[in-house]
Design a protein around this motif. Structure first.
Motif, PDB file in Angstrom:
ATOM      1  N   TYR A 156      35.865 -11.091 -94.513  1.00 20.38           N
ATOM      2  CA  TYR A 156      35.182 -12.158 -95.220  1.00 20.38           C
ATOM      3  C   TYR A 156      35.231 -11.954 -96.735  1.00 20.38           C
ATOM      4  O   TYR A 156      35.696 -10.911 -97.203  1.00 20.38           O
ATOM      5  CB  TYR A 156      33.729 -12.286 -94.752  1.00 20.38           C
ATOM      6  CG  TYR A 156      32.914 -11.018 -94.823  1.00 20.38           C
ATOM      7  CD1 TYR A 156      32.949 -10.097 -93.794  1.00 20.38           C
ATOM      8  CD2 TYR A 156      32.099 -10.752 -95.915  1.00 20.38           C
ATOM      9  CE1 TYR A 156      32.201  -8.938 -93.853  1.00 20.38           C
ATOM     10  CE2 TYR A 156      31.350  -9.594 -95.973  1.00 20.38           C
ATOM     11  CZ  TYR A 156      31.406  -8.695 -94.938  1.00 20.38           C
ATOM     12  OH  TYR A 156      30.672  -7.535 -95.006  1.00 20.38           O
ATOM     13  N   ASN A 249      24.363 -19.582 -93.500  1.00 23.87           N
ATOM     14  CA  ASN A 249      25.444 -18.836 -94.133  1.00 23.87           C
ATOM     15  C   ASN A 249      25.406 -18.879 -95.668  1.00 23.87           C
ATOM     16  O   ASN A 249      26.430 -18.738 -96.316  1.00 23.87           O
ATOM     17  CB  ASN A 249      26.805 -19.335 -93.622  1.00 23.87           C
ATOM     18  CG  ASN A 249      27.815 -18.213 -93.564  1.00 23.87           C
ATOM     19  OD1 ASN A 249      27.445 -17.052 -93.424  1.00 23.87           O
ATOM     20  ND2 ASN A 249      29.071 -18.547 -93.702  1.00 23.87           N
TER      21      ASN A 249
ATOM     22  N   ASN B  60      28.794 -23.552 -96.466  1.00 28.43           N
ATOM     23  CA  ASN B  60      28.614 -22.929 -95.151  1.00 28.43           C
ATOM     24  C   ASN B  60      29.970 -22.811 -94.461  1.00 28.43           C
ATOM     25  O   ASN B  60      30.392 -23.685 -93.723  1.00 28.43           O
ATOM     26  CB  ASN B  60      27.631 -23.759 -94.309  1.00 28.43           C
ATOM     27  CG  ASN B  60      27.360 -23.120 -92.963  1.00 28.43           C
ATOM     28  OD1 ASN B  60      27.866 -22.039 -92.663  1.00 28.43           O
ATOM     29  ND2 ASN B  60      26.559 -23.768 -92.144  1.00 28.43           N
ATOM     30  N   ALA B  62      32.294 -19.862 -92.379  1.00 28.45           N
ATOM     31  CA  ALA B  62      32.051 -18.608 -91.644  1.00 28.45           C
ATOM     32  C   ALA B  62      32.454 -17.357 -92.429  1.00 28.45           C
ATOM     33  O   ALA B  62      31.733 -16.383 -92.437  1.00 28.45           O
ATOM     34  CB  ALA B  62      32.787 -18.668 -90.320  1.00 28.45           C
ATOM     35  N   PHE B  63      33.573 -17.386 -93.105  1.00 29.19           N
ATOM     36  CA  PHE B  63      34.035 -16.154 -93.752  1.00 29.19           C
ATOM     37  C   PHE B  63      33.743 -16.101 -95.254  1.00 29.19           C
ATOM     38  O   PHE B  63      34.284 -15.271 -95.966  1.00 29.19           O
ATOM     39  CB  PHE B  63      35.540 -15.942 -93.503  1.00 29.19           C
ATOM     40  CG  PHE B  63      36.401 -17.070 -93.996  1.00 29.19           C
ATOM     41  CD1 PHE B  63      36.738 -17.185 -95.327  1.00 29.19           C
ATOM     42  CD2 PHE B  63      36.869 -18.031 -93.114  1.00 29.19           C
ATOM     43  CE1 PHE B  63      37.527 -18.213 -95.776  1.00 29.19           C
ATOM     44  CE2 PHE B  63      37.670 -19.072 -93.548  1.00 29.19           C
ATOM     45  CZ  PHE B  63      37.996 -19.157 -94.883  1.00 29.19           C
ATOM     46  N   LYS B  65      30.711 -15.778 -98.133  1.00 28.30           N
ATOM     47  CA  LYS B  65      29.301 -15.553 -98.460  1.00 28.30           C
ATOM     48  C   LYS B  65      29.101 -16.003 -99.903  1.00 28.30           C
ATOM     49  O   LYS B  65      29.451 -15.279-100.834  1.00 28.30           O
ATOM     50  CB  LYS B  65      28.970 -14.069 -98.358  1.00 28.30           C
ATOM     51  CG  LYS B  65      28.895 -13.532 -96.955  1.00 28.30           C
ATOM     52  CD  LYS B  65      28.417 -12.093 -96.993  1.00 28.30           C
ATOM     53  CE  LYS B  65      28.197 -11.549 -95.624  1.00 28.30           C
ATOM     54  NZ  LYS B  65      27.598 -10.207 -95.657  1.00 28.30           N
ATOM     55  N   LYS B 208      31.214  -8.697 -88.964  1.00 30.13           N
ATOM     56  CA  LYS B 208      31.461 -10.053 -89.451  1.00 30.13           C
ATOM     57  C   LYS B 208      30.151 -10.691 -89.901  1.00 30.13           C
ATOM     58  O   LYS B 208      29.100 -10.397 -89.351  1.00 30.13           O
ATOM     59  CB  LYS B 208      32.116 -10.887 -88.357  1.00 30.13           C
ATOM     60  CG  LYS B 208      33.548 -10.447 -88.110  1.00 30.13           C
ATOM     61  CD  LYS B 208      34.182 -11.256 -87.021  1.00 30.13           C
ATOM     62  CE  LYS B 208      35.653 -10.935 -86.881  1.00 30.13           C
ATOM     63  NZ  LYS B 208      35.915  -9.565 -86.476  1.00 30.13           N
ATOM     64  N   ALA B 210      29.128 -13.847 -89.737  1.00 26.51           N
ATOM     65  CA  ALA B 210      28.551 -14.914 -88.915  1.00 26.51           C
ATOM     66  C   ALA B 210      28.842 -14.630 -87.456  1.00 26.51           C
ATOM     67  O   ALA B 210      29.693 -13.819 -87.127  1.00 26.51           O
ATOM     68  CB  ALA B 210      29.176 -16.239 -89.319  1.00 26.51           C
ATOM     69  N   ASP B 211      28.121 -15.301 -86.574  1.00 27.38           N
ATOM     70  CA  ASP B 211      28.339 -15.027 -85.156  1.00 27.38           C
ATOM     71  C   ASP B 211      29.691 -15.584 -84.693  1.00 27.38           C
ATOM     72  O   ASP B 211      30.319 -16.396 -85.353  1.00 27.38           O
ATOM     73  CB  ASP B 211      27.185 -15.550 -84.294  1.00 27.38           C
ATOM     74  CG  ASP B 211      27.016 -17.048 -84.407  1.00 27.38           C
ATOM     75  OD1 ASP B 211      28.035 -17.741 -84.339  1.00 27.38           O
ATOM     76  OD2 ASP B 211      25.881 -17.506 -84.566  1.00 27.38           O
ATOM     77  N   GLN B 214      30.469 -19.396 -84.441  1.00 32.05           N
ATOM     78  CA  GLN B 214      30.697 -20.076 -85.720  1.00 32.05           C
ATOM     79  C   GLN B 214      32.140 -19.856 -86.191  1.00 32.05           C
ATOM     80  O   GLN B 214      32.774 -20.738 -86.743  1.00 32.05           O
ATOM     81  CB  GLN B 214      29.725 -19.538 -86.762  1.00 32.05           C
ATOM     82  CG  GLN B 214      29.552 -20.499 -87.916  1.00 32.05           C
ATOM     83  CD  GLN B 214      28.564 -19.994 -88.916  1.00 32.05           C
ATOM     84  OE1 GLN B 214      27.989 -18.931 -88.767  1.00 32.05           O
ATOM     85  NE2 GLN B 214      28.379 -20.742 -89.968  1.00 32.05           N
ATOM     86  N   LEU B 215      32.626 -18.627 -85.944  1.00 31.30           N
ATOM     87  CA  LEU B 215      33.985 -18.334 -86.360  1.00 31.30           C
ATOM     88  C   LEU B 215      34.993 -19.090 -85.513  1.00 31.30           C
ATOM     89  O   LEU B 215      36.034 -19.484 -85.981  1.00 31.30           O
ATOM     90  CB  LEU B 215      34.242 -16.832 -86.237  1.00 31.30           C
ATOM     91  CG  LEU B 215      33.584 -15.964 -87.288  1.00 31.30           C
ATOM     92  CD1 LEU B 215      33.700 -14.505 -86.908  1.00 31.30           C
ATOM     93  CD2 LEU B 215      34.199 -16.196 -88.648  1.00 31.30           C
ATOM     94  N   LYS B 218      35.599 -22.900 -86.446  1.00 35.06           N
ATOM     95  CA  LYS B 218      36.376 -23.000 -87.680  1.00 35.06           C
ATOM     96  C   LYS B 218      36.050 -24.249 -88.495  1.00 35.06           C
ATOM     97  O   LYS B 218      36.905 -24.820 -89.153  1.00 35.06           O
ATOM     98  CB  LYS B 218      37.866 -22.956 -87.372  1.00 35.06           C
ATOM     99  CG  LYS B 218      38.345 -21.613 -86.867  1.00 35.06           C
ATOM    100  CD  LYS B 218      39.784 -21.686 -86.490  1.00 35.06           C
ATOM    101  CE  LYS B 218      40.208 -20.427 -85.781  1.00 35.06           C
ATOM    102  NZ  LYS B 218      41.523 -20.512 -85.207  1.00 35.06           N
TER     103      LYS B 218
END
Lengths: 291, 241
Positions: A156, A249, B60, B62-63, B65, B208, B210-211, B214-215, B218
């Motif tokens: 990430y 998130n 928002n 997933a990958f 922040k 990771k 997010a759960d 969620q990944l 996509k």
């Protein structure tokens, strides 16, 4: 105690060997900074390509904070090797030159000598880290300017706001100091058992390399012992650069994703230092000085 | 063939022709209705020559922040649009995000087709599909969910050549009279993100953010909540450079 500490500091900073570490750090950091200044945009472009071309990332990604992070990622693995040059030489160097007996004829106890020498090694280690901080952080900030920190991790990407970065570096350097003092304590202990410096220096370096390789191997057999290795915890400074996220998130400014990991690593490293220093005091008090 | 059968076939053909005529007439009338509706919505949006809006942007994905950031958007007729974050680095979906209310509906060279009725946020809407006549247009198809009573676009699903399909959901409040939304949610498909550990120098096991579900889906979301608009006060062109 202050008198013998001064004497030990004088001995450390009189030797040309001491400055090898400072010169090596300066050379390595300058090399990275020149490289990033000349071709940093290509590096950023390559990293951004991993986002799959889905995003427009605007702003000054290649800034002093990112350069400092790149430097620390590369250097903090190698700085322990530089720390051992001095730490593993403390007693063995004296034994080699035949001054250890003379040292113990002074009115100070063996415990006082161990503590004074260890304090001197800690001061050297801290100065090395301050030097690293000045060049890696302050110089990079001056040369590249500052902005938000955009970090590419394996799974990430983290964006940390500019006003939320500096304290993380201060904390990371503080943590790195603890990790380096642990390495110094290993070298310091081994120096008690040798009559020349080469043996404990090479032995300490070997331990670091061996444990580093072990801690990067993802094999179930080794995974059970990893949490007990000090080398595993030396990388926990990176935890300061990971933010907690909400259910939606959104990154929470000023937060750390796993603060307990840092606390755990601090405890493990702290225990290592105490045990290694305690062992050094115990062994040196029992040691039969023949050289 | 007997006479009774023949007369049945003649009657059947006449009926079929009549039904076709009715069908074509209805379709043409419906197309006219939809075009009129689009024209009305367009006229409402057309009141705004330019605007500056302040808001907060939430990402928002997933990958990623990314913290919430304050942003400013600028629009000037016919299609100048700019989104600026107040300092720092901004991460925005490529291409499609510059699509604003005006460019959603103001492309004149498109054919409007009625596609039934739908409900968005409990509001009954007319579904209109806009097909651009220009073959080289980046937008292939745009589906609009129009609130007929208030003449507001509640949702838009746009398919582009370069940037895939994205959904825009709009919520209106105090600026509804100008067809300017208080909240815009932009949803789009994201690709996988993975960097080798040798590149990131992270050899330790990472978790990771997010759960897994969620990944898996996509879907990325970007939400802008506008706090204020300054409408028709003029904007310097330099802002868009």
């Amino acid at each position: 105690m202050w008198t013998i500490l001064q004497a030990e500091l004088f001995k450390i900073f009189k030797r040309p060997r001491t400055y090898i570490a400072f010169a090596a750090i300066a050379a390595l950091i300058t090399m990275v900074q020149v490289g990033m200044k000349a071709d940093g945009d290509s590096y950023v472009k390559f990293m951004l390509s991993t986002l799959g071309g889905n995003f427009d990332v605007q702003g000054k990604i290649m800034n002093g904070y990112l350069v400092c992070y790149i430097i620390l990622q590369m250097l903090l693995v190698h700085v322990p090797l530089l720390v051992t040059l001095i730490a593993a030489d403390t007693f063995s160097g004296e034994a080699n030159t035949g001054t250890l007996r003379l040292l113990l004829t002074t009115p100070y106890s063996r415990t006082q000598w161990v503590l004074a020498k260890f304090t001197a090694v800690v001061i050297y280690t801290l100065l090395l880290l301050v030097w690293l901080a000045i060049l890696a952080l302050v110089l990079s900030m001056a040369v590249f300017g500052t902005d938000d920190l955009f970090l590419f991790k394996s799974d990430y990407v983290v964006l940390i706001r500019e006003n939320d970065v500096f304290w993380r570096y201060c904390a990371a350097f503080g943590f790195a100091a603890l990790a380096m003092i642990t390495v110094a304590a290993v070298g310091f202990l081994l120096s008690i058992f040798a009559d020349n410096s080469i043996g404990p220096i090479v032995a300490t370096m070997s331990i670091i390399v061996f444990f580093s390789v072990l801690s990067t191997m993802n094999i179930p057999l080794y995974n059970t012992i990893k949490p007990y290795l000090f080398v595993t915890h030396m990388n926990s400074w990176k935890e300061f650069f990971d933010e907690r996220v909400t259910e939606n998130n959104e990154a929470v400014a000023g937060s750390i994703q796993y603060p307990m990991r840092i606390v755990h690593s601090v405890l493990v490293l702290g225990i290592h230092i105490l045990v290694l220093l305690g062992a050094a005091v115990w062994f040196f008090r029992k040691k039969d000085i023949l050289s | 063939m007997n006479i009774a059968h023949h007369s049945f076939l003649v009657r059947y053909r006449r009926m079929l022709c009549l039904l076709c005529c009715i069908g074509f007439t209805a379709t043409a009338a419906q197309a006219q209705d939809v075009s009129a509706l689009v024209a009305k919505v367009r006229a409402k949006i057309d009141q705004v020559n330019d605007y500056t809006a302040e808001g907060r942007l939430k990402t928002n994905i997933a990958f990623l922040k990314v913290p919430v950031s304050r942003i400013k958007t600028y629009f000037k007729k016919p299609d100048k649009f700019r989104l600026r974050k107040e300092g720092g680095i901004s991460v925005l979906p490529k291409g499609g995000f510059s699509v604003n209310m005006q460019s959603l509906i103001l492309f004149n060279d498109a054919m409007a087709i009625a596609a039934g009725d739908g409900v968005v946020d409990g509001v009954k809407t007319k579904i209109v599909k806009l097909l651009p006549n220009n073959e080289n247009s980046d937008v292939i198809l745009s589906t609009l969910y129009i609130d007929e009573t208030n003449l507001l676009v509640k949702k838009a699903v746009t398919t582009t050549r370069e940037n895939g399909t994205y959904d825009i959901t709009l919520t209106y409040g105090q600026y509804a009279a100008y067809a300017l939304p208080d909240k815009v949610i932009f949803a789009f498909n994201t690709k996988d993100y993975k960097l080798p550990k040798g590149v990131t120098l992270e050899f330790e096991d990472a978790e990771k953010p997010a759960d897994a579900s969620q990944l898996k889906n996509k879907k990325g979301k970007v939400e802008i909540v506008y706090s204020s608009y300054v409408i028709n006060k003029g904007i310097d062109d330099a802002v868009f450079k």
